[in-house]
Design a protein around this motif. Structure first.
Motif, mmCIF file in Angstrom:
data_model
loop_
_atom_site.group_PDB
_atom_site.id
_atom_site.type_symbol
_atom_site.label_atom_id
_atom_site.label_comp_id
_atom_site.label_asym_id
_atom_site.label_seq_id
_atom_site.Cartn_x
_atom_site.Cartn_y
_atom_site.Cartn_z
ATOM 1 N N GLY A 62 0.820 -1.196 0.000
ATOM 2 C CA GLY A 62 0.000 0.000 0.000
ATOM 3 C C GLY A 62 0.856 1.249 0.000
ATOM 4 O O GLY A 62 2.063 1.207 -0.271
ATOM 5 N N GLU A 63 0.234 2.370 0.328
ATOM 6 C CA GLU A 63 0.943 3.651 0.297
ATOM 7 C C GLU A 63 1.688 3.904 1.598
ATOM 8 O O GLU A 63 2.913 3.968 1.643
ATOM 9 C CB GLU A 63 -0.058 4.784 0.043
ATOM 10 C CG GLU A 63 0.588 6.159 0.044
ATOM 11 C CD GLU A 63 -0.464 7.265 0.006
ATOM 12 O OE1 GLU A 63 -0.623 7.849 -1.071
ATOM 13 O OE2 GLU A 63 -1.080 7.547 1.043
ATOM 14 N N GLN A 64 0.948 4.053 2.687
ATOM 15 C CA GLN A 64 1.515 4.362 3.993
ATOM 16 C C GLN A 64 0.490 3.975 5.059
ATOM 17 O O GLN A 64 -0.675 3.728 4.741
ATOM 18 C CB GLN A 64 1.819 5.856 4.105
ATOM 19 C CG GLN A 64 0.568 6.728 4.073
ATOM 20 C CD GLN A 64 0.830 8.157 4.536
ATOM 21 O OE1 GLN A 64 1.873 8.490 5.067
ATOM 22 N NE2 GLN A 64 -0.143 9.018 4.325
ATOM 23 N N PRO A 65 0.898 3.891 6.333
ATOM 24 C CA PRO A 65 -0.085 3.622 7.379
ATOM 25 C C PRO A 65 -1.111 4.745 7.463
ATOM 26 O O PRO A 65 -0.799 5.903 7.170
ATOM 27 C CB PRO A 65 0.763 3.564 8.654
ATOM 28 C CG PRO A 65 2.172 3.450 8.197
ATOM 29 C CD PRO A 65 2.244 4.076 6.857
ATOM 30 N N VAL A 149 1.469 -7.105 -5.492
ATOM 31 C CA VAL A 149 0.327 -6.260 -5.838
ATOM 32 C C VAL A 149 0.590 -4.851 -5.337
ATOM 33 O O VAL A 149 0.791 -4.631 -4.143
ATOM 34 C CB VAL A 149 -0.985 -6.799 -5.233
ATOM 35 C CG1 VAL A 149 -2.145 -5.861 -5.555
ATOM 36 C CG2 VAL A 149 -1.282 -8.200 -5.755
ATOM 37 N N ALA A 150 0.601 -3.902 -6.254
ATOM 38 C CA ALA A 150 0.783 -2.494 -5.915
ATOM 39 C C ALA A 150 -0.587 -1.843 -5.761
ATOM 40 O O ALA A 150 -1.366 -1.796 -6.718
ATOM 41 C CB ALA A 150 1.580 -1.788 -7.011
ATOM 42 N N LEU A 151 -0.872 -1.359 -4.582
ATOM 43 C CA LEU A 151 -2.165 -0.738 -4.288
ATOM 44 C C LEU A 151 -2.022 0.778 -4.325
ATOM 45 O O LEU A 151 -1.610 1.414 -3.357
ATOM 46 C CB LEU A 151 -2.653 -1.188 -2.901
ATOM 47 C CG LEU A 151 -2.844 -2.706 -2.718
ATOM 48 C CD1 LEU A 151 -2.979 -3.051 -1.249
ATOM 49 C CD2 LEU A 151 -4.073 -3.175 -3.491
ATOM 50 N N GLY A 152 -2.305 1.355 -5.463
ATOM 51 C CA GLY A 152 -2.282 2.805 -5.582
ATOM 52 C C GLY A 152 -1.019 3.352 -6.223
ATOM 53 O O GLY A 152 -0.047 2.634 -6.480
ATOM 54 N N ALA A 155 2.606 3.202 -4.255
ATOM 55 C CA ALA A 155 3.164 1.858 -4.307
ATOM 56 C C ALA A 155 3.617 1.512 -5.725
ATOM 57 O O ALA A 155 4.690 0.933 -5.925
ATOM 58 C CB ALA A 155 2.137 0.842 -3.819
ATOM 59 N N GLY A 156 2.800 1.868 -6.707
ATOM 60 C CA GLY A 156 3.140 1.563 -8.091
ATOM 61 C C GLY A 156 4.415 2.244 -8.546
ATOM 62 O O GLY A 156 5.279 1.618 -9.176
ATOM 63 N N ARG A 157 4.564 3.534 -8.236
ATOM 64 C CA ARG A 157 5.782 4.247 -8.626
ATOM 65 C C ARG A 157 7.005 3.696 -7.892
ATOM 66 O O ARG A 157 8.093 3.593 -8.461
ATOM 67 C CB ARG A 157 5.631 5.741 -8.363
ATOM 68 C CG ARG A 157 4.738 6.459 -9.360
ATOM 69 C CD ARG A 157 4.904 7.963 -9.259
ATOM 70 N NE ARG A 157 4.514 8.454 -7.944
ATOM 71 C CZ ARG A 157 3.301 8.902 -7.639
ATOM 72 N NH1 ARG A 157 2.344 8.898 -8.565
ATOM 73 N NH2 ARG A 157 3.031 9.352 -6.439
ATOM 74 N N ARG A 165 1.438 4.739 -14.025
ATOM 75 C CA ARG A 165 0.165 5.432 -13.853
ATOM 76 C C ARG A 165 -0.915 4.377 -13.584
ATOM 77 O O ARG A 165 -1.067 3.435 -14.364
ATOM 78 C CB ARG A 165 -0.219 6.237 -15.107
ATOM 79 C CG ARG A 165 0.738 7.380 -15.425
ATOM 80 C CD ARG A 165 0.672 8.481 -14.390
ATOM 81 N NE ARG A 165 1.549 9.594 -14.708
ATOM 82 C CZ ARG A 165 2.829 9.678 -14.343
ATOM 83 N NH1 ARG A 165 3.392 8.676 -13.675
ATOM 84 N NH2 ARG A 165 3.551 10.726 -14.647
ATOM 85 N N VAL A 166 -1.661 4.544 -12.506
ATOM 86 C CA VAL A 166 -2.685 3.565 -12.142
ATOM 87 C C VAL A 166 -3.693 3.391 -13.271
ATOM 88 O O VAL A 166 -4.063 2.264 -13.621
ATOM 89 C CB VAL A 166 -3.403 3.971 -10.846
ATOM 90 C CG1 VAL A 166 -4.551 3.003 -10.548
ATOM 91 C CG2 VAL A 166 -2.439 3.979 -9.668
ATOM 92 N N THR A 167 -4.151 4.499 -13.838
ATOM 93 C CA THR A 167 -5.190 4.427 -14.864
ATOM 94 C C THR A 167 -4.711 3.686 -16.107
ATOM 95 O O THR A 167 -5.510 3.053 -16.797
ATOM 96 C CB THR A 167 -5.645 5.834 -15.262
ATOM 97 O OG1 THR A 167 -4.490 6.627 -15.617
ATOM 98 C CG2 THR A 167 -6.365 6.529 -14.103
ATOM 99 N N LYS A 168 -3.418 3.738 -16.390
ATOM 100 C CA LYS A 168 -2.874 3.114 -17.598
ATOM 101 C C LYS A 168 -2.412 1.689 -17.345
ATOM 102 O O LYS A 168 -2.547 0.816 -18.215
ATOM 103 C CB LYS A 168 -1.702 3.953 -18.131
ATOM 104 C CG LYS A 168 -0.979 3.379 -19.344
ATOM 105 C CD LYS A 168 0.027 4.366 -19.887
ATOM 106 C CE LYS A 168 1.194 4.572 -18.942
ATOM 107 N NZ LYS A 168 2.125 3.398 -18.932
ATOM 108 N N ASP A 169 -1.873 1.410 -16.166
ATOM 109 C CA ASP A 169 -1.170 0.155 -15.929
ATOM 110 C C ASP A 169 -1.913 -0.841 -15.044
ATOM 111 O O ASP A 169 -1.439 -1.956 -14.843
ATOM 112 C CB ASP A 169 0.196 0.445 -15.274
ATOM 113 C CG ASP A 169 1.091 1.292 -16.155
ATOM 114 O OD1 ASP A 169 1.110 1.036 -17.373
ATOM 115 O OD2 ASP A 169 1.764 2.206 -15.643
ATOM 116 N N ARG A 170 -3.065 -0.486 -14.538
ATOM 117 C CA ARG A 170 -3.751 -1.377 -13.604
ATOM 118 C C ARG A 170 -4.320 -2.611 -14.297
ATOM 119 O O ARG A 170 -4.629 -2.586 -15.496
ATOM 120 C CB ARG A 170 -4.884 -0.636 -12.883
ATOM 121 C CG ARG A 170 -6.016 -0.209 -13.806
ATOM 122 C CD ARG A 170 -7.120 0.488 -13.048
ATOM 123 N NE ARG A 170 -7.831 -0.424 -12.124
ATOM 124 C CZ ARG A 170 -8.882 -0.055 -11.398
ATOM 125 N NH1 ARG A 170 -9.333 1.186 -11.458
ATOM 126 N NH2 ARG A 170 -9.473 -0.944 -10.611
ATOM 127 N N GLY A 171 -4.439 -3.701 -13.514
ATOM 128 C CA GLY A 171 -5.134 -4.884 -13.997
ATOM 129 C C GLY A 171 -4.375 -5.741 -14.983
ATOM 130 O O GLY A 171 -4.959 -6.632 -15.599
#
Length: 224
Positions: A62-65, A149-152, A155-157, A165-171
């Motif tokens: 995930g991102e952070q606590p 699994v990168a959540l957001g 995490a992805g970057r 980019r989540v919108t481009k690379d998700r799924g």
């Protein structure tokens, strides 16, 4: 810029000196409790290290606590964590057999305008995420998952580079960068907190489950 801002700019943003030279996850968890690799430790209650199966085939980042995670000292124990558990179950993944962690190990927050005790989540910046990256790389190296699994976006970057980019690379099943520290494949999706904030919560949740099913299917195909 205030004098405090100038002082923070001169600080070294790097957790690497705080990592133990040897040892497993328990040793790294103990060492992380004393991490001062960036200024976020100053206001957070504690370091929130990863938790879960030390030989997990799937590792979720995930991102952070959040507020509850910071208070309890464990990742994904708040509302977003509860939603993630439900989504994983629908996708065919048992969260109790996974390893869960965050790209950044300290809670970053602001206070409401005019004061108040409520702590409002604030996304970590790239320098803070980069400073904390050695902890995540150590977790990946020690757990050795098959799927990450990168959540957001954060995490992805952190895992896949700044062009993510989540919108481009998700799924999609994506190869991990070849730096020797990661599992072979990653699947990116939105953070479960984004579902909680969405106007179309039902649609956002369905998209999260759909992306997680890609990870579940990849795990099923690699079963011995």
């Amino acid at each position: 810029m205030t004098p405090t801002d100038h002082a923070r700019d001169r600080r070294t943003y790097d957790a690497e000196p705080y990592l133990p030279s040897r040892g497993g996850l328990a040793a790294h968890r103990r060492a992380a409790a004393d991490c001062r690799g960036c200024p976020l430790h100053e206001n957070a209650t504690r370091t929130v290290f990863g938790k879960g199966d030390e030989s997990a085939r799937i590792l979720l980042v995930g991102e952070q606590p959040g507020d509850q995670e910071d208070r309890q000292g464990e990742p994904f124990v708040g509302p977003a964590g509860q939603l993630l558990r439900r989504a994983l179950e629908e996708a065919g993944i048992d969260m109790d057999t996974a390893y869960v962690t965050n790209a950044v190990k300290h809670f970053k927050f602001t206070r409401p305008p005019g004061g108040g005790k409520r702590r409002i989540h604030k996304a970590p910046d790239r320098r803070e995420a980069a400073a904390c990256r050695p902890w995540l790389l150590a977790e990946l190296r020690l757990v050795r998952p098959e799927i990450v699994v990168a959540l957001g976006a954060t995490a992805g970057r952190t895992l896949l580079g700044n062009s993510f980019r989540v919108t481009k690379d998700r799924g999609a099943l994506l190869p991990m960068p070849p730096d020797g520290s990661h599992g072979p494949y990653a699947v990116a999706t939105i953070h479960p907190s984004a579902v909680l904030r969405a106007d179309d919560r039902e649609g956002a949740y369905a998209g999260l489950v759909s992306d997680l099913r890609v990870a579940a299917e990849a795990l099923a195909k690699s079963e011995p």
